[in-house]
Design a protein around this motif. Structure first.
Motif, PDB file in Angstrom:
ATOM      1  N   UNK A  56       3.905  -9.502 -43.564  1.00 25.77           N
ATOM      2  CA  UNK A  56       3.045  -8.569 -44.206  1.00 25.77           C
ATOM      3  C   UNK A  56       2.332  -7.931 -43.144  1.00 25.77           C
ATOM      4  N   UNK A  57       1.770  -8.669 -42.221  1.00 26.38           N
ATOM      5  CA  UNK A  57       1.012  -8.215 -41.104  1.00 26.38           C
ATOM      6  C   UNK A  57       1.983  -7.295 -40.109  1.00 26.38           C
ATOM      7  N   UNK A  58       3.327  -8.005 -39.928  1.00 28.39           N
ATOM      8  CA  UNK A  58       4.079  -7.122 -39.147  1.00 28.39           C
ATOM      9  C   UNK A  58       4.665  -5.766 -39.787  1.00 28.39           C
ATOM     10  N   UNK A  59       5.028  -5.758 -41.052  1.00 32.19           N
ATOM     11  CA  UNK A  59       5.213  -4.665 -41.744  1.00 32.19           C
ATOM     12  C   UNK A  59       4.164  -3.378 -41.706  1.00 32.19           C
ATOM     13  N   UNK A  60       2.977  -3.891 -41.964  1.00 30.99           N
ATOM     14  CA  UNK A  60       1.799  -3.040 -41.837  1.00 30.99           C
ATOM     15  C   UNK A  60       1.672  -2.487 -40.615  1.00 30.99           C
ATOM     16  N   UNK A  61       2.058  -3.247 -39.391  1.00 28.90           N
ATOM     17  CA  UNK A  61       1.843  -2.847 -38.098  1.00 28.90           C
ATOM     18  C   UNK A  61       2.763  -1.587 -37.929  1.00 28.90           C
ATOM     19  N   UNK A  62       4.044  -1.787 -38.606  1.00 30.07           N
ATOM     20  CA  UNK A  62       4.885  -0.764 -38.298  1.00 30.07           C
ATOM     21  C   UNK A  62       4.647   0.488 -39.185  1.00 30.07           C
ATOM     22  N   UNK A  63       4.050   0.407 -40.168  1.00 29.57           N
ATOM     23  CA  UNK A  63       3.726   1.617 -41.238  1.00 29.57           C
ATOM     24  C   UNK A  63       2.450   2.351 -40.529  1.00 29.57           C
ATOM     25  N   UNK A  64       1.452   1.527 -39.989  1.00 28.59           N
ATOM     26  CA  UNK A  64       0.498   2.266 -39.368  1.00 28.59           C
ATOM     27  C   UNK A  64       0.703   2.985 -38.092  1.00 28.59           C
ATOM     28  N   UNK A  65       1.752   2.458 -37.322  1.00 29.42           N
ATOM     29  CA  UNK A  65       2.288   3.109 -36.321  1.00 29.42           C
ATOM     30  C   UNK A  65       2.981   4.478 -36.762  1.00 29.42           C
ATOM     31  N   UNK A  66       3.668   4.491 -37.807  1.00 25.27           N
ATOM     32  CA  UNK A  66       4.094   5.764 -38.486  1.00 25.27           C
ATOM     33  C   UNK A  66       3.253   6.750 -38.673  1.00 25.27           C
ATOM     34  N   UNK A  67       2.062   6.154 -38.911  1.00 23.29           N
ATOM     35  CA  UNK A  67       1.013   6.998 -39.539  1.00 23.29           C
ATOM     36  C   UNK A  67       0.418   7.834 -38.062  1.00 23.29           C
ATOM     37  N   UNK A  68       0.908   7.388 -37.092  1.00 20.72           N
ATOM     38  CA  UNK A  68       0.164   7.583 -35.641  1.00 20.72           C
ATOM     39  C   UNK A  68      -1.105   7.072 -35.456  1.00 20.72           C
ATOM     40  N   UNK A  69      -1.314   5.848 -36.214  1.00 16.23           N
ATOM     41  CA  UNK A  69      -2.662   4.993 -35.966  1.00 16.23           C
ATOM     42  C   UNK A  69      -2.230   3.651 -35.261  1.00 16.23           C
ATOM     43  N   UNK A  70      -3.335   2.959 -34.951  1.00 16.99           N
ATOM     44  CA  UNK A  70      -3.065   1.831 -34.574  1.00 16.99           C
ATOM     45  C   UNK A  70      -3.986   0.602 -35.123  1.00 16.99           C
ATOM     46  N   UNK A  71      -3.403  -0.712 -35.417  1.00 22.06           N
ATOM     47  CA  UNK A  71      -4.284  -1.555 -35.848  1.00 22.06           C
ATOM     48  C   UNK A  71      -5.573  -2.021 -34.925  1.00 22.06           C
ATOM     49  N   UNK A  72      -6.579  -2.316 -35.676  1.00 22.41           N
ATOM     50  CA  UNK A  72      -7.955  -2.384 -34.593  1.00 22.41           C
ATOM     51  C   UNK A  72      -7.888  -4.062 -34.180  1.00 22.41           C
ATOM     52  N   UNK A  73      -8.164  -4.191 -33.010  1.00 23.58           N
ATOM     53  CA  UNK A  73      -8.171  -5.494 -32.548  1.00 23.58           C
ATOM     54  C   UNK A  73      -9.523  -6.086 -33.216  1.00 23.58           C
ATOM     55  N   UNK A  74      -9.745  -7.490 -33.291  1.00 22.59           N
ATOM     56  CA  UNK A  74     -10.854  -7.977 -33.953  1.00 22.59           C
ATOM     57  C   UNK A  74     -12.213  -7.421 -33.240  1.00 22.59           C
ATOM     58  N   UNK A  75     -12.143  -7.023 -31.965  1.00 21.16           N
ATOM     59  CA  UNK A  75     -13.598  -6.480 -31.748  1.00 21.16           C
ATOM     60  C   UNK A  75     -13.923  -4.905 -32.021  1.00 21.16           C
ATOM     61  N   UNK A  76     -12.573  -4.423 -32.107  1.00 25.10           N
ATOM     62  CA  UNK A  76     -12.801  -3.033 -32.434  1.00 25.10           C
ATOM     63  C   UNK A  76     -13.220  -3.078 -33.950  1.00 25.10           C
ATOM     64  N   UNK A  77     -12.522  -3.960 -34.935  1.00 27.42           N
ATOM     65  CA  UNK A  77     -13.034  -4.060 -36.234  1.00 27.42           C
ATOM     66  C   UNK A  77     -14.625  -4.326 -36.137  1.00 27.42           C
ATOM     67  N   UNK A  78     -14.960  -5.231 -35.424  1.00 28.85           N
ATOM     68  CA  UNK A  78     -16.610  -5.443 -35.307  1.00 28.85           C
ATOM     69  C   UNK A  78     -17.175  -4.015 -35.060  1.00 28.85           C
ATOM     70  N   UNK A  79     -16.796  -3.239 -34.140  1.00 28.01           N
ATOM     71  CA  UNK A  79     -17.385  -2.213 -33.826  1.00 28.01           C
ATOM     72  C   UNK A  79     -17.406  -1.085 -34.866  1.00 28.01           C
ATOM     73  N   UNK A  80     -16.238  -1.089 -35.751  1.00 31.42           N
ATOM     74  CA  UNK A  80     -16.122  -0.009 -36.738  1.00 31.42           C
ATOM     75  C   UNK A  80     -17.202  -0.389 -37.897  1.00 31.42           C
ATOM     76  N   UNK A  81     -17.198  -1.953 -38.114  1.00 33.63           N
ATOM     77  CA  UNK A  81     -18.122  -2.190 -39.270  1.00 33.63           C
ATOM     78  C   UNK A  81     -19.479  -2.480 -38.947  1.00 33.63           C
ATOM     79  N   UNK A  82     -19.922  -2.326 -37.655  1.00 35.62           N
ATOM     80  CA  UNK A  82     -21.230  -2.695 -37.373  1.00 35.62           C
ATOM     81  C   UNK A  82     -21.588  -4.112 -37.368  1.00 35.62           C
ATOM     82  N   UNK A  83     -20.627  -4.820 -37.214  1.00 34.99           N
ATOM     83  CA  UNK A  83     -21.051  -6.413 -37.039  1.00 34.99           C
ATOM     84  C   UNK A  83     -21.732  -6.597 -35.788  1.00 34.99           C
ATOM     85  N   UNK A  84     -22.884  -7.415 -35.934  1.00 39.33           N
ATOM     86  CA  UNK A  84     -23.766  -7.599 -34.734  1.00 39.33           C
ATOM     87  C   UNK A  84     -23.699  -8.749 -33.887  1.00 39.33           C
ATOM     88  N   UNK A  85     -22.443  -9.808 -34.318  1.00 35.00           N
ATOM     89  CA  UNK A  85     -22.592 -10.701 -33.293  1.00 35.00           C
ATOM     90  C   UNK A  85     -21.468 -10.343 -32.018  1.00 35.00           C
TER      91      UNK A  85
END
Ligand code: ZN
Length: 278
Positions: free
Chosen positions: A249-278
Protein backbone atom coordinates in the motif's frame (compact mmCIF):
# COMPACT_ATOMS: atom_id res chain seq x y z
CA UNK A 1 13.78 20.66 4.00
CA UNK A 2 12.17 21.41 0.66
CA UNK A 3 8.81 23.09 0.07
CA UNK A 4 6.36 21.56 2.52
CA UNK A 5 3.33 22.60 0.45
CA UNK A 6 4.21 19.87 -1.98
CA UNK A 7 4.51 17.16 0.66
CA UNK A 8 1.93 14.54 1.53
CA UNK A 9 2.03 12.84 4.92
CA UNK A 10 1.59 9.11 4.45
CA UNK A 11 0.32 7.34 7.55
CA UNK A 12 0.37 3.57 7.67
CA UNK A 13 -2.06 1.77 9.97
CA UNK A 14 -0.79 -1.81 9.73
CA UNK A 15 -2.95 -3.65 12.27
CA UNK A 16 -6.12 -1.95 13.52
CA UNK A 17 -8.71 -3.60 15.72
CA UNK A 18 -10.51 -5.94 13.36
CA UNK A 19 -8.61 -8.03 10.77
CA UNK A 20 -7.69 -11.49 12.01
CA UNK A 21 -5.27 -13.99 10.51
CA UNK A 22 -8.39 -15.69 9.11
CA UNK A 23 -9.27 -12.52 7.18
CA UNK A 24 -5.72 -12.20 5.94
CA UNK A 25 -2.62 -14.15 6.97
CA UNK A 26 -0.54 -11.06 6.16
CA UNK A 27 -1.79 -8.75 8.93
CA UNK A 28 0.83 -8.16 11.65
CA UNK A 29 -0.71 -8.68 15.10
CA UNK A 30 1.98 -9.28 17.72
CA UNK A 31 4.64 -6.73 18.82
CA UNK A 32 7.65 -7.98 16.85
CA UNK A 33 5.57 -8.55 13.70
CA UNK A 34 4.08 -5.05 13.96
CA UNK A 35 7.48 -3.46 14.61
CA UNK A 36 9.06 -5.27 11.64
CA UNK A 37 6.17 -4.18 9.41
CA UNK A 38 6.48 -0.56 10.57
CA UNK A 39 10.21 -0.67 9.86
CA UNK A 40 9.62 -1.99 6.34
CA UNK A 41 6.93 0.65 5.69
CA UNK A 42 9.27 3.38 6.95
CA UNK A 43 12.00 2.11 4.62
CA UNK A 44 9.43 2.28 1.81
CA UNK A 45 8.70 5.90 2.70
CA UNK A 46 5.86 6.07 5.26
CA UNK A 47 5.90 9.19 7.45
CA UNK A 48 3.66 8.16 10.38
CA UNK A 49 2.65 4.80 11.92
CA UNK A 50 -0.76 4.56 13.59
CA UNK A 51 -0.62 1.57 15.93
CA UNK A 52 -3.02 -0.80 17.63
CA UNK A 53 -2.08 -3.91 19.58
CA UNK A 54 -3.73 -7.28 20.15
CA UNK A 55 -3.80 -9.58 23.16
CA UNK A 56 -2.14 -13.02 23.22
CA UNK A 57 -5.17 -14.45 21.38
CA UNK A 58 -4.81 -11.78 18.66
CA UNK A 59 -8.04 -10.06 19.78
CA UNK A 60 -8.42 -6.26 19.73
CA UNK A 61 -6.93 -4.88 22.90
CA UNK A 62 -5.46 -1.91 24.75
CA UNK A 63 -2.97 -4.19 26.52
CA UNK A 64 -0.41 -1.86 28.06
CA UNK A 65 2.50 -4.31 27.92
CA UNK A 66 1.92 -4.96 24.22
CA UNK A 67 2.18 -1.23 23.51
CA UNK A 68 5.38 -1.00 25.55
CA UNK A 69 6.86 -3.98 23.72
CA UNK A 70 5.86 -2.80 20.24
CA UNK A 71 7.08 0.77 20.72
CA UNK A 72 10.25 -0.56 22.35
CA UNK A 73 11.10 -2.69 19.31
CA UNK A 74 10.60 0.29 16.99
CA UNK A 75 12.59 2.70 19.17
CA UNK A 76 15.47 0.19 19.34
CA UNK A 77 16.09 0.65 15.61
CA UNK A 78 17.17 3.64 13.51
CA UNK A 79 13.55 4.16 12.44
CA UNK A 80 12.45 7.78 13.03
CA UNK A 81 8.85 7.37 11.87
CA UNK A 82 6.29 9.48 13.80
CA UNK A 83 4.43 7.21 16.21
CA UNK A 84 0.67 7.66 16.58
CA UNK A 85 -0.92 5.30 19.13
CA UNK A 86 -4.60 4.54 19.28
CA UNK A 87 -6.64 5.38 22.38
CA UNK A 88 -9.58 3.36 21.01
CA UNK A 89 -8.33 -0.17 20.46
CA UNK A 90 -11.02 -1.86 22.55
CA UNK A 91 -14.60 -0.92 23.38
CA UNK A 92 -16.00 -0.60 26.90
CA UNK A 93 -12.79 0.16 28.81
CA UNK A 94 -12.28 2.51 31.75
CA UNK A 95 -10.85 5.92 30.80
CA UNK A 96 -7.46 5.20 32.41
CA UNK A 97 -6.89 2.03 30.38
CA UNK A 98 -7.15 4.16 27.24
CA UNK A 99 -4.55 6.72 28.39
CA UNK A 100 -1.87 4.91 30.41
CA UNK A 101 0.28 4.01 27.38
CA UNK A 102 0.09 7.62 26.19
CA UNK A 103 1.29 8.97 29.54
CA UNK A 104 4.16 6.48 29.85
CA UNK A 105 5.33 6.13 26.25
CA UNK A 106 4.72 9.74 25.19
CA UNK A 107 4.23 9.07 21.47
CA UNK A 108 4.33 12.18 19.32
CA UNK A 109 0.67 11.62 18.37
CA UNK A 110 -2.38 9.68 19.50
CA UNK A 111 -5.92 9.32 18.26
CA UNK A 112 -8.66 11.53 19.75
CA UNK A 113 -12.11 10.28 18.71
CA UNK A 114 -14.18 13.38 19.05
CA UNK A 115 -17.61 11.95 19.95
CA UNK A 116 -19.59 8.76 20.49
CA UNK A 117 -21.37 6.73 17.84
CA UNK A 118 -23.17 3.47 17.23
CA UNK A 119 -20.45 1.14 15.99
CA UNK A 120 -21.11 -1.25 13.08
CA UNK A 121 -24.77 -1.56 14.18
CA UNK A 122 -23.65 -3.73 17.09
CA UNK A 123 -22.24 -1.64 19.93
CA UNK A 124 -21.56 1.86 21.21
CA UNK A 125 -18.20 3.50 20.55
CA UNK A 126 -18.18 5.66 23.64
CA UNK A 127 -16.14 8.85 23.90
CA UNK A 128 -17.92 10.70 26.66
CA UNK A 129 -17.47 14.42 27.38
CA UNK A 130 -15.68 13.41 30.60
CA UNK A 131 -13.24 11.18 28.70
CA UNK A 132 -12.55 13.73 25.96
CA UNK A 133 -11.80 16.45 28.53
CA UNK A 134 -9.45 14.13 30.43
CA UNK A 135 -7.75 12.84 27.29
CA UNK A 136 -7.22 16.32 25.81
CA UNK A 137 -5.67 17.50 29.07
CA UNK A 138 -3.44 14.42 29.40
CA UNK A 139 -2.26 14.86 25.81
CA UNK A 140 -1.35 18.50 26.41
CA UNK A 141 0.50 17.64 29.62
CA UNK A 142 2.51 14.95 27.84
CA UNK A 143 3.11 16.87 24.61
CA UNK A 144 1.17 14.35 22.50
CA UNK A 145 -0.54 15.80 19.43
CA UNK A 146 -4.17 14.70 19.10
CA UNK A 147 -5.14 13.24 15.76
CA UNK A 148 -8.82 14.18 15.86
CA UNK A 149 -10.66 11.32 14.23
CA UNK A 150 -13.91 12.40 12.58
CA UNK A 151 -16.54 9.77 11.72
CA UNK A 152 -19.44 12.20 11.52
CA UNK A 153 -19.88 15.95 11.01
CA UNK A 154 -20.98 16.63 14.60
CA UNK A 155 -17.59 15.47 15.82
CA UNK A 156 -16.01 18.51 14.14
CA UNK A 157 -18.24 20.81 16.18
CA UNK A 158 -17.19 18.92 19.32
CA UNK A 159 -13.56 19.61 18.38
CA UNK A 160 -14.30 23.31 17.89
CA UNK A 161 -15.94 23.37 21.34
CA UNK A 162 -12.86 21.78 22.95
CA UNK A 163 -10.63 24.19 21.07
CA UNK A 164 -12.58 27.11 22.55
CA UNK A 165 -12.36 25.56 26.03
CA UNK A 166 -8.58 25.07 25.73
CA UNK A 167 -8.81 21.25 25.90
CA UNK A 168 -7.47 21.18 22.34
CA UNK A 169 -4.89 23.64 20.99
CA UNK A 170 -4.54 25.06 17.48
CA UNK A 171 -3.40 24.15 14.93
CA UNK A 172 -5.67 21.11 14.99
CA UNK A 173 -4.95 17.95 13.01
CA UNK A 174 -7.97 16.00 11.72
CA UNK A 175 -8.29 12.49 10.31
CA UNK A 176 -11.55 11.93 8.43
CA UNK A 177 -12.50 8.26 8.78
CA UNK A 178 -15.17 7.50 6.20
CA UNK A 179 -17.08 4.33 5.49
CA UNK A 180 -17.45 2.85 9.01
CA UNK A 181 -21.02 1.64 9.50
CA UNK A 182 -22.62 4.10 11.93
CA UNK A 183 -20.59 7.02 10.61
CA UNK A 184 -20.47 8.93 7.32
CA UNK A 185 -20.05 6.99 4.10
CA UNK A 186 -16.85 7.16 2.04
CA UNK A 187 -18.00 9.56 -0.68
CA UNK A 188 -16.32 12.46 -2.44
CA UNK A 189 -19.20 14.76 -1.43
CA UNK A 190 -18.86 13.90 2.25
CA UNK A 191 -15.14 14.58 2.28
CA UNK A 192 -15.54 17.92 0.47
CA UNK A 193 -18.23 18.92 3.01
CA UNK A 194 -16.23 17.85 6.08
CA UNK A 195 -13.11 19.62 4.88
CA UNK A 196 -15.14 22.85 4.51
CA UNK A 197 -15.99 22.82 8.24
CA UNK A 198 -12.51 22.78 9.81
CA UNK A 199 -10.49 25.88 10.78
CA UNK A 200 -8.28 27.23 7.99
CA UNK A 201 -5.05 26.70 9.93
CA UNK A 202 -5.77 22.99 10.49
CA UNK A 203 -3.99 20.09 8.83
CA UNK A 204 -5.95 17.00 7.83
CA UNK A 205 -5.87 13.57 6.29
CA UNK A 206 -8.57 11.17 5.18
CA UNK A 207 -9.18 7.49 4.67
CA UNK A 208 -11.92 5.37 3.23
CA UNK A 209 -12.60 1.94 4.67
CA UNK A 210 -12.67 -1.06 2.33
CA UNK A 211 -13.80 -0.16 -1.19
CA UNK A 212 -13.71 3.54 -0.27
CA UNK A 213 -9.95 3.32 0.08
CA UNK A 214 -8.84 4.55 -3.35
CA UNK A 215 -11.67 7.05 -4.06
CA UNK A 216 -11.01 8.82 -0.75
CA UNK A 217 -7.25 8.76 -1.29
CA UNK A 218 -7.60 10.41 -4.70
CA UNK A 219 -10.08 12.96 -3.32
CA UNK A 220 -7.85 13.80 -0.37
CA UNK A 221 -4.89 14.35 -2.68
CA UNK A 222 -6.98 16.54 -5.00
CA UNK A 223 -8.14 18.63 -2.02
CA UNK A 224 -4.62 19.07 -0.64
CA UNK A 225 -4.95 16.64 2.26
CA UNK A 226 -2.84 13.83 3.64
CA UNK A 227 -3.48 10.11 3.30
CA UNK A 228 -3.57 6.88 5.29
CA UNK A 229 -3.19 3.32 4.11
CA UNK A 230 -2.96 -0.05 5.77
CA UNK A 231 -4.76 -3.18 6.85
CA UNK A 232 -6.62 -1.36 9.64
CA UNK A 233 -8.74 0.17 6.86
CA UNK A 234 -8.46 -2.22 3.94
CA UNK A 235 -6.89 -5.64 3.42
CA UNK A 236 -7.41 -5.93 -0.36
CA UNK A 237 -4.87 -4.60 -2.82
CA UNK A 238 -7.43 -4.96 -5.62
CA UNK A 239 -10.74 -6.75 -6.06
CA UNK A 240 -10.39 -10.22 -4.51
CA UNK A 241 -6.62 -9.89 -4.06
CA UNK A 242 -5.19 -9.60 -0.55
CA UNK A 243 -2.28 -7.24 -0.01
CA UNK A 244 0.71 -9.38 0.98
CA UNK A 245 2.15 -6.62 3.12
CA UNK A 246 1.34 -3.09 4.22
CA UNK A 247 4.41 -2.11 2.20
CA UNK A 248 2.43 -2.77 -0.99
CA UNK A 249 0.00 0.00 0.00
CA UNK A 250 2.84 2.38 0.85
CA UNK A 251 4.54 1.75 -2.48
CA UNK A 252 1.34 2.20 -4.48
CA UNK A 253 0.62 5.47 -2.68
CA UNK A 254 4.11 6.71 -3.42
CA UNK A 255 3.49 6.12 -7.13
CA UNK A 256 0.07 7.83 -7.01
CA UNK A 257 1.47 10.83 -5.13
CA UNK A 258 4.30 11.13 -7.67
CA UNK A 259 1.71 11.24 -10.48
CA UNK A 260 0.11 14.17 -8.63
CA UNK A 261 3.47 15.94 -8.87
CA UNK A 262 3.83 15.76 -5.11
CA UNK A 263 6.13 13.86 -2.77
CA UNK A 264 5.68 11.84 0.39
CA UNK A 265 6.81 13.75 3.48
CA UNK A 266 9.71 12.37 5.46
CA UNK A 267 8.98 11.91 9.17
CA UNK A 268 10.73 15.22 9.94
CA UNK A 269 8.73 16.99 7.23
CA UNK A 270 5.54 15.50 8.72
CA UNK A 271 6.63 16.88 12.11
CA UNK A 272 7.05 20.33 10.59
CA UNK A 273 3.72 20.20 8.73
CA UNK A 274 1.76 19.17 11.85
CA UNK A 275 3.73 21.42 14.23
CA UNK A 276 4.95 18.52 16.37
CA UNK A 277 7.26 19.96 18.94
CA UNK A 278 9.62 17.08 19.69
ZN1 ZN B 1 -6.94 3.08 14.68
Amino acid sequence: MSDLKNKVILTVAPTGAWPSKKDTPYVPLQPKEIADEVYACWKAGASVAHLHVRDDEDKSSMNYDKFVETVGYIRDTDCDIVLNLTTSGQLGLEDEARMRHIIDLKPEMASYDCGSMNWLHTSVFENSPRFLEKLGTVMQENNVKPEIEIFDAGMIYNALYYLKKGILKAPLHFQFVLGAAGGMDATVENLVFLKSLIPADSTWGALGIGKGHLPIMFTALALGGHVRVGMEDNILYSKGVLAKSNVEFVERTKRIVAEFNKEIATPDEARAIMSLTK
